[in-house]
Design a protein around this motif. Structure first.
Motif, PDB file in Angstrom:
ATOM      1  N   GLY A  93       0.821  -1.217   0.000  1.00  0.00           N
ATOM      2  CA  GLY A  93       0.000   0.000   0.000  1.00  0.00           C
ATOM      3  C   GLY A  93       0.850   1.260   0.000  1.00  0.00           C
ATOM      4  N   ALA A  94       1.936   1.264   0.772  1.00  0.00           N
ATOM      5  CA  ALA A  94       2.813   2.430   0.818  1.00  0.00           C
ATOM      6  C   ALA A  94       3.489   2.666  -0.526  1.00  0.00           C
ATOM      7  N   VAL A  95       3.923   1.598  -1.186  1.00  0.00           N
ATOM      8  CA  VAL A  95       4.556   1.742  -2.499  1.00  0.00           C
ATOM      9  C   VAL A  95       3.559   2.253  -3.518  1.00  0.00           C
ATOM     10  N   PHE A  96       2.357   1.690  -3.535  1.00  0.00           N
ATOM     11  CA  PHE A  96       1.346   2.157  -4.484  1.00  0.00           C
ATOM     12  C   PHE A  96       0.950   3.603  -4.213  1.00  0.00           C
ATOM     13  N   GLU A  97       0.854   3.984  -2.948  1.00  0.00           N
ATOM     14  CA  GLU A  97       0.522   5.369  -2.612  1.00  0.00           C
ATOM     15  C   GLU A  97       1.644   6.313  -3.037  1.00  0.00           C
ATOM     16  N   GLY A  98       2.883   5.892  -2.871  1.00  0.00           N
ATOM     17  CA  GLY A  98       4.007   6.722  -3.301  1.00  0.00           C
ATOM     18  C   GLY A  98       4.076   6.859  -4.805  1.00  0.00           C
ATOM     19  N   LEU A  99       3.730   5.795  -5.514  1.00  0.00           N
ATOM     20  CA  LEU A  99       3.753   5.840  -6.975  1.00  0.00           C
ATOM     21  C   LEU A  99       2.517   6.503  -7.571  1.00  0.00           C
ATOM     22  N   ARG A 100       1.479   6.691  -6.773  1.00  0.00           N
ATOM     23  CA  ARG A 100       0.241   7.290  -7.276  1.00  0.00           C
ATOM     24  C   ARG A 100       0.486   8.665  -7.870  1.00  0.00           C
TER      25      ARG A 100
END
Length: 109
Positions: A93-100
């Protein structure tokens, strides 16, 4: 006569205003150098903080991902395995949020 003329006879000033005409055909903004410096300074500061925040979020996400995988692979009980999966999902979730912000999901599809 086009829509940009706005009815005025001067094609260099499409707004018909009395401001100074600049090279692109618009009017110069009535803003002093100090206020312009503040605006640019704030914009650059926000951009730098956004980049640092994104990198930190991606770093935390990668650490959580690797910790979750390590916990699942080295688990001796179902509870440890479940905890590893939870940590892995938080990292994902943190990686996807950072890449968003970097890679919008609409472009992935």
């Amino acid at each position: 006569m086009s829509d940009r003329d706005g009815g005025s006879g001067d094609s260099a000033d499409p707004d018909g205003g009395s401001g100074t005409v600049v090279s692109d055909g618009g009017s110069a903004a009535d803003i002093d150098e100090e206020r312009l410096y503040e605006i640019v300074h704030d914009a650059v500061e926000d951009a730098i903080l956004g980049v640092v925040g994104t990198l930190l979020l991606l770093g935390v996400g990668v650490v959580l991902l690797s910790s979750g995988v390590t916990a699942v692979l080295g688990a001796t009980s179902p509870a440890m395995s479940g905890l590893g999966v939870v940590v892995f999902l938080f990292g994902l979730g943190a990686v996807f949020e950072g890449l968003r912000g970097v890679l919008p999901v609409g472009r992935w599809v």
